[in-house]
Design an enzyme around this catalytic site. Structure first.
Site: not given
Lengths: 289, 289
Positions: A96, A171, A240
């Protein structure tokens, strides 16, 4: 098929395992060599000392590491995957990361005649172990068609979302929604407890209506019990991911007021030493501690 | 069974209708008499000019009006239900109101030998029409047992949550969670659109994982199309409900940072003239208008 898997963390380790179990010839690399050894002890396959060596000879090279910088090092570095890959090979990044990085890798790969897909996953450690991940994929259709049957060994839903970067963007949407949902659940559950309600009964009733969610059905109980360790998706990782989304939103102009606040809440949890707890620990900030 | 239904708004009108269709003898009252006439034109049953007259002779008296003050007037007022109810009758309030009001009504009803239940519903206008409401009930077990079979004519899930007030408290938990969820969905969808993603495809992928929710499956499409009128649950009503929850939280000590902000957002929508739009109009505040 000859495959390489670079990055054997909590996600990559079982994902590479599924490929080996499916009969593919998998060569692995991990920054900490001990983990690569642990993997080859459990699975058929070889471990190599550098990404370039692991990538050599593979038709598809998968990466699944920590963040943008880790990906750059393992792909673009001196001993990186691109420097070892065979002609016509395909690079699939499961990390990711930012959409910008995806486009950068796409350009770097294509310049050398390689294919590229950004393919972040969701479903957490349990999804990786059970081969039940959701895989959101960006890149050209030809590369997607090549990699799709292989990714299905660990992906229950593998979807092509368009051009390079679109896997990452999808995502981000996913993480934005989970963060808000978990905060909403936290406020609701904390309120229910303070109001003296039977929290489990309340969840059962509420799950039948318009407040139903996967998080309500799968995390309310552990949240009510104050259990945040040994499962799920960590506070620091969610933080994050939200920061990637917040940075992207500065470019595309999307306002994310709730997401920005929740990123702050995750920062508070990190400062308390709860960075490795499951992201549902948001409720812990509402407790009088 | 002889029943009375006081309050024939978008919820009460079809709820009273289900009781009549099930063969009960229903007498109705509505502040605006024209609506009561409309109801008796469509259903077997009588309309009366005051709550007291409508309540006379009924075994169970249902109320479903706007807010705390409306309930006080229709129940405790000079011509209120309590002044007309038969000995041993039961009062069931379906209004979403404060837990404090529920306890006040419970005490007032018991002082006169009546039973009382606070029984707010969720499921919106569609749920009321289809007889598919979720009913969250507070009050004593005996009263619940008496009213449960009758409420099942419009309630798919009818749950006893404990003492008087607990129905309202459960509804507050429900609304807290919906508000946060809809804001999370709004930020995710607005981001997806600005990022250039196929929003419908993104929803399909995301609904397979940990961001799944009823709202995602039922409201994402209308939100993407900018449709907020003629269905759902209005901004002003949600704002009313959140203010009830925020007031209760001041008493029980629950922190509701997200809920407090979203109440402000709903206030902005009201100021724009969007108070009667569906509550998913939160996404409209994120558009550059």
């Amino acid at each position: 098929m000859k495959l390489a898997f670079l990055g054997l963390g909590v996600m990559g380790f079982p994902m590479a395992g599924h490929l080996a179990k499916a009969g593919h010839e998998v060569t692995v690399y991990n920054r900490t060599a001990a983990k690569a050894r642990a993997w080859t002890e459990q699975h058929k396959g070889a471990a190599k000392a550098t990404p370039a060596e692991a990538a050599a000879g593979a038709e598809i090279v998968f990466t699944c590491v920590g963040n943008d910088d880790d990906v750059r090092q393992v792909v673009l570095g001196e001993q990186g995957a691109l420097s070892g890959m065979d002609k016509g090979a395909l690079l699939v990044d499961h990390t990711t990361a930012s959409a910008e990085l995806a486009r950068e890798l796409d350009a770097a790969a294509k310049a050398k005649g390689f294919g590229f897909l950004d393919a972040p996953v969701s479903g957490g450690q349990a999804g990786a172990q059970n081969g039940a991940l959701t895989v959101m994929v960006g890149g050209d259709a030809e590369s997607f068609a090549r990699a799709e049957p292989v990714m299905k060994h660990y992906g229950r839903a593998v979807t092509h979302m368009g051009a390079a970067g679109n896997g990452q963007l999808t995502k981000m949407v996913n993480q934005i929604m989970i963060a808000g949902l978990v905060q909403a659940l936290s406020e609701g559950l904390n309120f229910a407890v303070r109001a003296g309600l039977d929290a489990q009964k309340a969840a059962q009733v509420i799950a039948k209506g318009a407040a139903q969610s996967w998080q309500l059905e799968n995390r309310w109980k552990t949240m009510a019990e104050g259990k945040f360790q040994g499962f799920g998706f960590a506070v620091d990782w969610m933080r994050k991911d939200l920061n990637i989304a917040l940075a992207e939103a500065k470019k595309n102009g999307a306002a994310l007021p709730l997401t920005a606040i929740i990123e702050q809440f995750y920062g508070q949890l990190n400062a308390r030493g709860a960075g490795r707890w499951d992201n549902t620990a948001l409720i812990d900030l509402l407790a009088n501690k």
